[in-house]
Design an enzyme around this catalytic site. Sequence first.
Site, PDB file in Angstrom:
ATOM      1  N   ARG A 106     -33.903  53.347  -5.121  1.00 14.54           N
ATOM      2  CA  ARG A 106     -34.315  53.133  -3.723  1.00 14.54           C
ATOM      3  C   ARG A 106     -34.820  54.477  -3.222  1.00 14.54           C
ATOM      4  NH1 ARG A 106     -31.712  50.057   1.442  1.00 14.54           N
ATOM      5  NH2 ARG A 106     -32.466  48.354   0.161  1.00 14.54           N
ATOM      6  N   HIS A 133     -40.400  45.816  -1.343  1.00 14.58           N
ATOM      7  CA  HIS A 133     -38.977  45.499  -1.540  1.00 14.58           C
ATOM      8  C   HIS A 133     -38.912  44.153  -2.292  1.00 14.58           C
ATOM      9  CE1 HIS A 133     -34.772  45.578  -1.097  1.00 14.58           C
ATOM     10  NE2 HIS A 133     -34.624  45.372   0.193  1.00 14.58           N
ATOM     11  N   GLN A 136     -35.713  41.761  -2.474  1.00 12.54           N
ATOM     12  CA  GLN A 136     -35.426  41.045  -1.234  1.00 12.54           C
ATOM     13  C   GLN A 136     -36.274  39.773  -1.143  1.00 12.54           C
ATOM     14  OE1 GLN A 136     -33.187  41.793   1.479  1.00 12.54           O
ATOM     15  NE2 GLN A 136     -33.739  39.664   1.839  1.00 12.54           N
ATOM     16  N   ASP A 230     -38.381  41.361  10.503  1.00 18.66           N
ATOM     17  CA  ASP A 230     -37.685  42.541   9.966  1.00 18.66           C
ATOM     18  C   ASP A 230     -37.665  43.567  11.096  1.00 18.66           C
ATOM     19  OD1 ASP A 230     -36.605  44.504   8.304  1.00 18.66           O
ATOM     20  OD2 ASP A 230     -38.499  44.967   7.296  1.00 18.66           O
ATOM     21  N   CYS A 270     -34.189  39.980   6.547  1.00 17.78           N
ATOM     22  CA  CYS A 270     -33.582  40.622   5.376  1.00 17.78           C
ATOM     23  C   CYS A 270     -32.280  41.340   5.724  1.00 17.78           C
ATOM     24  CB  CYS A 270     -34.568  41.600   4.752  1.00 17.78           C
ATOM     25  SG  CYS A 270     -35.094  42.885   5.901  1.00 17.78           S
ATOM     26  N   ARG A 298     -29.094  37.651  -2.662  1.00 20.36           N
ATOM     27  CA  ARG A 298     -29.428  38.929  -3.305  1.00 20.36           C
ATOM     28  C   ARG A 298     -28.588  39.093  -4.569  1.00 20.36           C
ATOM     29  NH1 ARG A 298     -31.546  43.119  -0.312  1.00 20.36           N
ATOM     30  NH2 ARG A 298     -31.810  44.028  -2.377  1.00 20.36           N
TER      31      ARG A 298
HETATM   32  N1   CP Z   1     -31.869  43.951   2.971  1.00 22.40           N
HETATM   33  C1   CP Z   1     -31.493  45.111   2.396  1.00 22.40           C
HETATM   34  O1   CP Z   1     -32.098  45.615   1.462  1.00 22.40           O
HETATM   35  O2   CP Z   1     -30.370  45.658   2.948  1.00 22.40           O
HETATM   36  P1   CP Z   1     -29.756  47.090   2.640  1.00 22.40           P
HETATM   37  O3   CP Z   1     -30.670  48.114   3.246  1.00 22.40           O
HETATM   38  O4   CP Z   1     -28.414  47.055   3.320  1.00 22.40           O
HETATM   39  O5   CP Z   1     -29.638  47.270   1.164  1.00 22.40           O
HETATM   40  N1  NVA Z   2     -38.145  47.454   6.396  1.00 22.15           N
HETATM   41  C1  NVA Z   2     -36.762  47.846   6.334  1.00 22.15           C
HETATM   42  C2  NVA Z   2     -36.033  47.013   5.333  1.00 22.15           C
HETATM   43  C3  NVA Z   2     -34.576  47.343   5.173  1.00 22.15           C
HETATM   44  C4  NVA Z   2     -33.906  46.476   4.157  1.00 22.15           C
HETATM   45  C5  NVA Z   2     -36.670  49.327   5.989  1.00 22.15           C
HETATM   46  O1  NVA Z   2     -37.394  49.769   5.094  1.00 22.15           O
HETATM   47  O2  NVA Z   2     -35.868  50.031   6.613  1.00 22.15           O
END
Ligand code: CP
Ligand code: NVA
Length: 311
Positions: A106, A133, A136, A230, A270, A298
């Site tokens: 990540r 992502h 997700q 989101d 998400c 997930r």
């Molecule tokens: N939806 C998602 O990826 O959540 P987190 O940021 O908590 O991993």
């Molecule tokens: N768009 C958001 C998604 C988090 C799961 C971010 O990148 O913070």
Amino acid sequence: MKSDNKLKNKDLLSIADLEKEEIDLIFTVTKDLKKDKNQKLLPGKILAMIFQKLSTRTRVSFEAGISQLGGNAIFLSSKEIQLKRGETVEDTARVLSRYVDGIVLRTYEHKEVVRLASAATVPVINGLTDLLHPCQVLSDLYTILEKKGKLGGLKVVFLGDGGNNLSHSWLFGAARTGMNLVISSPSPYWPDKKLMSQAKAIVEKQGAGSIEIDQNAARAVAMADVIYTDVWTSMGQEQEQEERKKIFQKYQVNSELMSKAKSDAIFMHCLPAHRNEEVTDDVLDGKQSVVLDEAENRLHVQKAIMYLLMG
Ligand code: CP
Ligand code: NVA
């Protein structure tokens, strides 16, 4: 199940890289793993998880998932490994490949996950970048399939920041599965042009589904089967938060907007949510909301992904 597994030893960086049949295979395995969650399909396998951003769902679902499959995870906060002191992504990838069977990353820039995958000799999974992502949206698609019994032909409307990692992954999720996607967002926040044309090319090739942009939220949600939003401010954009709150206000998902979609439309997010910004409490906690099933999936979808890539 394994003999026709074209995903073995591959990376998962974007849904664009998956064929429709590969998505179907992920979902077939997911269904089986969700039914019996203690199938030890990856005994002794080790997953390294490098996280340069915060996470609740992604971290816990991957860690719980690999444990349930009989393997182990090693969580590597980027603050605690030599990447922080300038060791290259490539050297990190080559070294980790000697110890572990798969790597989740990540991070911020998407090119970091591409570099990691190019240098690693074990499968690399994108656990979120600024651009995409995929885990997700694969879990979202599986959730829709459970709720609606199909994907092709359904209308999904993504409201809010049309240029973030979720909207971009939705371009490919919809294109690959023949869904009709509408992104409802103000013009400076429309999707990346290159990704948009890549997704449209997939739609054309497959001859099913569609991708459109509509700045008018009320018009966009008409006849929608799925309403998706989101956060307006993604991780790394915190300095723009106040400005974004004003810009995206018209795209808030509230009960009035939900009432303009189909009466059996589902609401998805998400998570984490900024309650009463992009979505009101009554919608997020209401009976059309499937956000907790989405979060649960997930776990099941990523177990299937790990099994198919690393098994
Ligand atoms: N939806 C998602 O990826 O959540 P987190 O940021 O908590 O991993
Ligand atoms: N768009 C958001 C998604 C988090 C799961 C971010 O990148 O913070």
